[in-house]
Design a protein around this motif. Structure first.
Motif, PDB file in Angstrom:
ATOM      1  N   TYR A 103      -5.281  -7.955  -0.874  1.00  0.00           N
ATOM      2  CA  TYR A 103      -5.758  -6.576  -0.783  1.00  0.00           C
ATOM      3  C   TYR A 103      -6.221  -6.137  -2.165  1.00  0.00           C
ATOM      4  CZ  TYR A 103      -5.787  -1.532  -0.095  1.00  0.00           C
ATOM      5  OH  TYR A 103      -6.178  -0.226  -0.020  1.00  0.00           O
ATOM      6  N   GLU A 104      -7.426  -5.593  -2.248  1.00  0.00           N
ATOM      7  CA  GLU A 104      -7.921  -5.069  -3.519  1.00  0.00           C
ATOM      8  C   GLU A 104      -7.779  -3.554  -3.508  1.00  0.00           C
ATOM      9  OE1 GLU A 104     -11.646  -5.540  -6.590  1.00  0.00           O
ATOM     10  OE2 GLU A 104     -12.062  -5.710  -4.456  1.00  0.00           O
ATOM     11  N   ASP A 105      -7.075  -3.025  -4.505  1.00  0.00           N
ATOM     12  CA  ASP A 105      -6.849  -1.579  -4.548  1.00  0.00           C
ATOM     13  C   ASP A 105      -7.959  -0.863  -5.316  1.00  0.00           C
ATOM     14  OD1 ASP A 105      -6.277  -1.854  -7.283  1.00  0.00           O
ATOM     15  OD2 ASP A 105      -4.135  -1.501  -7.048  1.00  0.00           O
ATOM     16  N   TYR A 106      -7.834   0.433  -5.420  1.00  0.00           N
ATOM     17  CA  TYR A 106      -8.859   1.260  -6.056  1.00  0.00           C
ATOM     18  C   TYR A 106      -8.995   0.965  -7.553  1.00  0.00           C
ATOM     19  CZ  TYR A 106      -5.247   4.190  -8.140  1.00  0.00           C
ATOM     20  OH  TYR A 106      -4.192   4.635  -8.889  1.00  0.00           O
ATOM     21  N   ARG A 107      -7.982   0.363  -8.165  1.00  0.00           N
ATOM     22  CA  ARG A 107      -8.040   0.005  -9.588  1.00  0.00           C
ATOM     23  C   ARG A 107      -8.546  -1.420  -9.797  1.00  0.00           C
ATOM     24  NH1 ARG A 107      -2.293   1.762 -11.881  1.00  0.00           N
ATOM     25  NH2 ARG A 107      -2.934   0.274 -13.460  1.00  0.00           N
ATOM     26  N   ASP A 154      -2.113   2.821  -1.794  1.00  0.00           N
ATOM     27  CA  ASP A 154      -2.932   4.025  -1.695  1.00  0.00           C
ATOM     28  C   ASP A 154      -3.383   4.497  -3.084  1.00  0.00           C
ATOM     29  OD1 ASP A 154      -0.826   5.535  -2.826  1.00  0.00           O
ATOM     30  OD2 ASP A 154      -0.135   6.263  -0.888  1.00  0.00           O
ATOM     31  N   SER A 155      -4.144   5.570  -3.120  1.00  0.00           N
ATOM     32  CA  SER A 155      -4.730   6.058  -4.375  1.00  0.00           C
ATOM     33  C   SER A 155      -3.706   6.718  -5.299  1.00  0.00           C
ATOM     34  CB  SER A 155      -5.875   7.034  -4.088  1.00  0.00           C
ATOM     35  OG  SER A 155      -5.372   8.148  -3.383  1.00  0.00           O
ATOM     36  N   LEU A 156      -2.470   6.880  -4.830  1.00  0.00           N
ATOM     37  CA  LEU A 156      -1.394   7.417  -5.674  1.00  0.00           C
ATOM     38  C   LEU A 156      -0.471   6.300  -6.150  1.00  0.00           C
ATOM     39  CD1 LEU A 156      -0.538  10.577  -3.537  1.00  0.00           C
ATOM     40  CD2 LEU A 156      -1.945  10.456  -5.594  1.00  0.00           C
ATOM     41  N   ASP A 157      -0.896   5.055  -5.977  1.00  0.00           N
ATOM     42  CA  ASP A 157      -0.139   3.860  -6.351  1.00  0.00           C
ATOM     43  C   ASP A 157       1.145   3.686  -5.541  1.00  0.00           C
ATOM     44  OD1 ASP A 157      -1.883   2.672  -8.080  1.00  0.00           O
ATOM     45  OD2 ASP A 157      -1.054   3.597  -9.869  1.00  0.00           O
ATOM     46  N   ASN A 158       1.157   4.167  -4.323  1.00  0.00           N
ATOM     47  CA  ASN A 158       2.276   3.899  -3.422  1.00  0.00           C
ATOM     48  C   ASN A 158       1.940   2.653  -2.621  1.00  0.00           C
ATOM     49  OD1 ASN A 158       3.810   6.307  -3.993  1.00  0.00           O
ATOM     50  ND2 ASN A 158       2.254   7.414  -2.830  1.00  0.00           N
ATOM     51  N   ILE A 159       2.901   1.760  -2.517  1.00  0.00           N
ATOM     52  CA  ILE A 159       2.718   0.557  -1.708  1.00  0.00           C
ATOM     53  C   ILE A 159       3.316   0.835  -0.335  1.00  0.00           C
ATOM     54  CG2 ILE A 159       3.335  -1.858  -1.423  1.00  0.00           C
ATOM     55  CD1 ILE A 159       3.395  -2.059  -4.458  1.00  0.00           C
ATOM     56  N   HIS A 160       2.493   0.647   0.691  1.00  0.00           N
ATOM     57  CA  HIS A 160       2.938   0.807   2.077  1.00  0.00           C
ATOM     58  C   HIS A 160       3.070  -0.598   2.647  1.00  0.00           C
ATOM     59  CE1 HIS A 160       2.036   5.175   2.266  1.00  0.00           C
ATOM     60  NE2 HIS A 160       1.235   4.836   1.280  1.00  0.00           N
ATOM     61  N   LYS A 164       8.613  -6.759   9.588  1.00  0.00           N
ATOM     62  CA  LYS A 164       9.097  -7.074  10.932  1.00  0.00           C
ATOM     63  C   LYS A 164      10.551  -6.606  11.074  1.00  0.00           C
ATOM     64  CE  LYS A 164      10.200 -11.330  12.186  1.00  0.00           C
ATOM     65  NZ  LYS A 164      10.026 -12.740  12.460  1.00  0.00           N
ATOM     66  N   ASN A 165      10.861  -5.976  12.182  1.00  0.00           N
ATOM     67  CA  ASN A 165      12.199  -5.483  12.525  1.00  0.00           C
ATOM     68  C   ASN A 165      12.691  -4.356  11.619  1.00  0.00           C
ATOM     69  OD1 ASN A 165      12.333  -7.461  14.536  1.00  0.00           O
ATOM     70  ND2 ASN A 165      13.309  -8.928  13.172  1.00  0.00           N
ATOM     71  N   ILE A 166      11.854  -3.863  10.726  1.00  0.00           N
ATOM     72  CA  ILE A 166      12.291  -2.829   9.798  1.00  0.00           C
ATOM     73  C   ILE A 166      11.408  -1.588   9.894  1.00  0.00           C
ATOM     74  CG2 ILE A 166      12.576  -2.244   7.354  1.00  0.00           C
ATOM     75  CD1 ILE A 166      13.254  -5.285   6.994  1.00  0.00           C
ATOM     76  N   GLY A 167      10.114  -1.791   9.967  1.00  0.00           N
ATOM     77  CA  GLY A 167       9.157  -0.688   9.978  1.00  0.00           C
ATOM     78  C   GLY A 167       8.479  -0.567   8.631  1.00  0.00           C
ATOM     79  N   GLU A 168       8.006   0.636   8.335  1.00  0.00           N
ATOM     80  CA  GLU A 168       7.253   0.854   7.097  1.00  0.00           C
ATOM     81  C   GLU A 168       8.196   1.156   5.938  1.00  0.00           C
ATOM     82  OE1 GLU A 168       3.427   3.315   5.381  1.00  0.00           O
ATOM     83  OE2 GLU A 168       4.623   4.218   6.985  1.00  0.00           O
ATOM     84  N   LEU A 169       7.902   0.513   4.828  1.00  0.00           N
ATOM     85  CA  LEU A 169       8.618   0.728   3.589  1.00  0.00           C
ATOM     86  C   LEU A 169       7.585   1.226   2.584  1.00  0.00           C
ATOM     87  CD1 LEU A 169      11.287   0.232   1.972  1.00  0.00           C
ATOM     88  CD2 LEU A 169      10.429  -2.064   1.516  1.00  0.00           C
ATOM     89  N   VAL A 170       7.838   2.391   1.964  1.00  0.00           N
ATOM     90  CA  VAL A 170       6.910   2.935   0.978  1.00  0.00           C
ATOM     91  C   VAL A 170       7.579   2.852  -0.389  1.00  0.00           C
ATOM     92  CG1 VAL A 170       5.562   4.949   0.254  1.00  0.00           C
ATOM     93  CG2 VAL A 170       5.917   4.495   2.690  1.00  0.00           C
ATOM     94  N   ILE A 171       6.879   2.233  -1.336  1.00  0.00           N
ATOM     95  CA  ILE A 171       7.405   2.053  -2.683  1.00  0.00           C
ATOM     96  C   ILE A 171       6.451   2.721  -3.645  1.00  0.00           C
ATOM     97  CG2 ILE A 171       8.120   0.401  -4.440  1.00  0.00           C
ATOM     98  CD1 ILE A 171       8.392  -1.642  -2.114  1.00  0.00           C
ATOM     99  N   SER A 172       6.961   3.639  -4.472  1.00  0.00           N
ATOM    100  CA  SER A 172       6.149   4.281  -5.497  1.00  0.00           C
ATOM    101  C   SER A 172       6.191   3.412  -6.754  1.00  0.00           C
ATOM    102  CB  SER A 172       6.679   5.670  -5.824  1.00  0.00           C
ATOM    103  OG  SER A 172       6.560   6.493  -4.694  1.00  0.00           O
ATOM    104  N   ILE A 173       5.030   3.170  -7.295  1.00  0.00           N
ATOM    105  CA  ILE A 173       4.961   2.329  -8.505  1.00  0.00           C
ATOM    106  C   ILE A 173       5.196   3.199  -9.729  1.00  0.00           C
ATOM    107  CG2 ILE A 173       3.534   0.766  -9.841  1.00  0.00           C
ATOM    108  CD1 ILE A 173       2.016   0.119  -7.326  1.00  0.00           C
TER     109      ILE A 173
END
Length: 173
Positions: A103-107, A154-160, A164-173
């Protein structure tokens, strides 16, 4: 005599019109016959380890903003510049060789994720391991097989990260 000349004039005029008509008709039919749509035949090139790929098992292909083609393979990632492959693996900084998604991000960082959810990214000429890979592994260690479903930055540097078996995990960089 005038009648004869006037009939002759009309006949010549009709002959000219007829000649012009038949000339355009002939030229048009030649043009049509030679300009028939030719259906192109698809052209495929197949690349394997013989041409420089690190593995014949490719999971994803993307083109970055600079025009390079990146491939996620079983034995690392590969960058194709149109002529040759440059390959990167654990020895270059990837946390695991099996790269499943890119995945290539906005940066313009190229993110790489493995089947166990470990992240790294290519920035400039170096590969950097994501510092929170151990935390991601804690969430997914009980799962068998590939744990990653999808991810993006995303554009705020959060990794979504969808696991599997867990759902979405959001990590702020």
């Amino acid at each position: 005599m005038k009648r004869f000349i006037s009939k002759l004039g009309r006949s010549l005029a009709l002959a000219r019109i007829s000649l012009v008509f038949w000339t355009f008709l002939f030229a048009g039919s030649i043009s049509y016959a030679t300009s028939q749509e030719v259906k192109p035949h698809p052209f495929f090139l197949q690349f394997t380890v013989d041409e420089g790929l690190p593995s014949n098992q490719v999971f994803q292909v993307i083109q970055d903003q600079k025009g390079y083609i990146w491939l996620a393979t079983l034995n690392g990632i590969s960058r194709f510049d149109g002529m040759k492959f440059s390959n990167y693996s654990i020895k270059d900084g990837l946390p695991e060789n099996a790269a499943y998604e890119l995945y290539e991000d906005y940066r313009k960082r190229l993110w790489v994720i493995s089947s166990t959810g470990k992240l790294s990214f290519v920035e400039g000429q170096s590969i950097k391991t994501f510092p929170f890979n151990d935390r991601i592994y804690e969430y997914s260690s009980s799962s068998r097989g590939p744990v990653k479903k999808s991810f993006y930055v995303d554009s705020l540097d959060n990794i979504h990260l969808s696991l599997k078996n867990i759902g979405e995990l959001v990590i702020s960089i």
